[in-house]
Design a protein around this motif. Structure first.
Motif: not given
Length: 161
Positions: A29-58
């Motif tokens: 469909t081309g969309d992911n209906p979520t909105t995230t801001e720095p400081g929010d916690s989420s599963r990666v699959a539910f983040l927005d395009r352009g969001d940044c985070f630390d995953a580490g080597p795992t």
């Protein structure tokens, strides 16, 4: 029986008869209906395009991450997000179908992303797939809705900062 009743019965028979040969289908469909801001916690699959985070080597799809500001140091960036439905398979087959769809979509988006990076950048693709727990029904077929986040992970250093 009037002519309208016959037509309705034939149409119903065609629909019911057609259910036996519904092919496995995915719809992006081309969309992911979520909105995230720095400081929010989420599963990666539910983040927005352009969001940044630390995953580490795992690489763990079942762990929440904290969204970071992209101007600071981080090792992962969401390149693209989407939601899609799969139909015609259940259990492990549905997960495999969704994983294939996510991998294909992410590879296509990631190629364009890599073209904009400096030569020799050590960045790898990590497609994070949501759990597909939302069930859908379309044209008489049961399906599952999935979300995916295509993530660029910096293997040799950090983005930003």
């Amino acid at each position: 029986m009037n002519g309208g009743g016959v037509l309705m019965a034939v149409a119903a028979a065609m629909v019911v008869g057609g259910l036996g040969w519904i092919a496995v289908e995915t719809a992006v469909t081309g969309d992911n209906p979520t909105t995230t801001e720095p400081g929010d916690s989420s599963r990666v699959a539910f983040l927005d395009r352009g969001d940044c985070f630390d995953a580490g080597p795992t690489f763990d799809e079942d762990v929440d991450v904290t969204v970071l500001g992209c101007d600071g140091s981080h090792d992962s960036e969401v390149v693209w997000t989407d939601s899609f439905d799969t139909y015609g398979s259940e259990g492990d087959a549905a997960v495999a179908e969704a994983r294939d769809e996510a991998d294909d979509e992410c590879r296509d988006r990631f190629a364009a992303y890599l073209a904009d990076l400096p030569a020799g950048a050590d960045v790898e693709l990590r497609p994070y797939l949501g759990d597909g727990s939302h069930h859908v029904r379309d044209h008489g077929a049961d399906g599952r809705s999935w979300t995916v986040a295509c993530v660029a992970w910096s293997a040799d250093g950090r983005f930003g900062g």
